[in-house]
Write an enzyme that holds these catalytic residues in place. Structure first.
Site, mmCIF file in Angstrom:
data_model
loop_
_atom_site.group_PDB
_atom_site.id
_atom_site.type_symbol
_atom_site.label_atom_id
_atom_site.label_comp_id
_atom_site.label_asym_id
_atom_site.label_seq_id
_atom_site.Cartn_x
_atom_site.Cartn_y
_atom_site.Cartn_z
ATOM 1 N N ASN A 46 0.714 -1.010 0.190
ATOM 2 C CA ASN A 46 0.357 -0.348 0.084
ATOM 3 C C ASN A 46 0.779 1.400 0.105
ATOM 4 O O ASN A 46 1.745 1.628 0.837
ATOM 5 C CB ASN A 46 -1.490 -0.238 1.332
ATOM 6 C CG ASN A 46 -0.504 -0.167 2.069
ATOM 7 O OD1 ASN A 46 0.530 -0.945 2.130
ATOM 8 N ND2 ASN A 46 -0.935 -0.063 3.607
ATOM 9 N N GLU A 48 0.812 5.211 0.815
ATOM 10 C CA GLU A 48 -0.737 5.790 1.188
ATOM 11 C C GLU A 48 -0.480 7.825 0.738
ATOM 12 O O GLU A 48 0.765 7.758 -0.034
ATOM 13 C CB GLU A 48 -0.446 5.957 2.310
ATOM 14 C CG GLU A 48 -1.766 4.969 3.164
ATOM 15 C CD GLU A 48 -1.326 4.771 5.003
ATOM 16 O OE1 GLU A 48 -0.523 5.995 5.531
ATOM 17 O OE2 GLU A 48 -2.474 3.737 5.173
ATOM 18 N N CYS A 57 -4.129 0.744 -2.263
ATOM 19 C CA CYS A 57 -3.854 -0.805 -2.126
ATOM 20 C C CYS A 57 -3.171 -1.666 -2.114
ATOM 21 O O CYS A 57 -2.997 -2.095 -3.612
ATOM 22 C CB CYS A 57 -5.018 -1.355 -1.902
ATOM 23 S SG CYS A 57 -6.578 -0.473 -0.731
ATOM 24 N N GLU A 59 -2.944 -4.584 -3.073
ATOM 25 C CA GLU A 59 -3.711 -5.713 -4.577
ATOM 26 C C GLU A 59 -3.712 -5.366 -5.498
ATOM 27 O O GLU A 59 -3.459 -5.646 -6.025
ATOM 28 C CB GLU A 59 -5.193 -6.084 -3.692
ATOM 29 C CG GLU A 59 -5.183 -6.677 -2.572
ATOM 30 C CD GLU A 59 -4.949 -6.095 -1.133
ATOM 31 O OE1 GLU A 59 -5.098 -4.731 -1.193
ATOM 32 O OE2 GLU A 59 -6.359 -6.114 -0.029
ATOM 33 N N CYS A 92 -10.121 -4.672 -0.254
ATOM 34 C CA CYS A 92 -11.486 -4.322 0.245
ATOM 35 C C CYS A 92 -12.162 -3.359 -0.670
ATOM 36 O O CYS A 92 -12.279 -4.586 -1.822
ATOM 37 C CB CYS A 92 -10.401 -2.456 0.349
ATOM 38 S SG CYS A 92 -10.352 -1.457 -1.117
ATOM 39 N N CYS A 95 -10.912 -3.387 -4.040
ATOM 40 C CA CYS A 95 -9.835 -4.046 -4.683
ATOM 41 C C CYS A 95 -10.515 -5.105 -5.355
ATOM 42 O O CYS A 95 -9.645 -5.575 -6.348
ATOM 43 C CB CYS A 95 -8.874 -4.364 -3.676
ATOM 44 S SG CYS A 95 -7.481 -2.911 -3.546
HETATM 45 N N1 THU Z 1 -5.481 -1.242 2.339
HETATM 46 C C1 THU Z 1 -4.583 -2.560 1.945
HETATM 47 O O1 THU Z 1 -3.313 -2.185 1.081
HETATM 48 N N2 THU Z 1 -5.676 -3.306 1.167
HETATM 49 C C2 THU Z 1 -6.866 -3.578 1.974
HETATM 50 O O2 THU Z 1 -7.783 -4.689 1.039
HETATM 51 C C3 THU Z 1 -7.465 -3.113 2.927
HETATM 52 C C4 THU Z 1 -6.423 -2.004 3.147
HETATM 53 C C5 THU Z 1 -4.469 -0.371 2.938
HETATM 54 C C6 THU Z 1 -5.094 1.028 2.511
HETATM 55 C C7 THU Z 1 -4.567 2.016 3.939
HETATM 56 O O3 THU Z 1 -2.990 2.135 3.446
HETATM 57 C C8 THU Z 1 -4.529 1.002 4.983
HETATM 58 O O4 THU Z 1 -4.863 -0.366 4.374
HETATM 59 C C9 THU Z 1 -5.582 1.317 6.096
HETATM 60 O O5 THU Z 1 -6.553 1.066 5.219
#
Ligand code: THU
Length: 149
Positions: A46, A48, A57, A59, A92, A95
């Protein structure tokens, strides 16, 4: 289906990738690893952003790397999602839709659930996914648009 050895390799690759996560805000590092139908491996983490909604994310990072390197016909055979401290994390909603775009009925999605790793199909992960629509042009004629190329 993938072998236990390949699954372990994907978990190890995802865990390596999660170490590279850019997570100054949530501190929640996520890793992903993909095996393509043609036998290639891709990883993602991920990334940010101070403008939170622009976060990508793990994925989706892995999937976009896959397409950038292998082209638009690439398909996911398996995708693994890992987190630091093995905290459960299912993909999520955004994704799920992006995984769906590059999945087949055989695609396996593996993620850390509350009791060990869960292995699910795309139909289980996103039942009733949006995969086609009918486009209308200015003359009123309609074309059925379906997922994929
Ligand atoms: N996150 C992911 O990388 N993948 C997911 O499927 C769920 C959430 C990350 C996004 C953010 O940087 C952190 O987790 C908290 O939401």
């Amino acid at each position: 289906m993938i072998s236990k050895d390949i699954e372990q390799k994907l978990i190890a690759l995802a865990k390596e990738a999660q170490e590279r996560a850019y997570v100054p805000y949530s501190k929640f590092a996520v890793g992903a690893a993909i095996l393509t139908e043609t036998g290639d491996f891709f990883t993602g983490c991920n990334v940010e952003n101070i403008s939170y909604g622009l976060t990508n994310c793990g994925e989706r990072t892995a999937i976009f790397k896959m397409v950038a390197d292998k082209g638009p016909k690439a398909k996911i055979k398996a995708i693994v999602v890992t987190t630091k401290a093995d905290i459960p994390c299912t993909p999520c909603g955004a994704c799920r839709q992006v995984i769906q775009e590059f999945s087949t009925p055989e695609t396996v999605i593996i993620y850390k659930g509350s009791e060990g790793y869960s292995r699910v199909s795309m139909d289980q992960l996103l039942p009733g996914a949006f995969t086609e629509f009918v486009a209308l042009d200015h003359t009123g004629s309609s074309t059925r648009i379906q997922k994929g190329i």
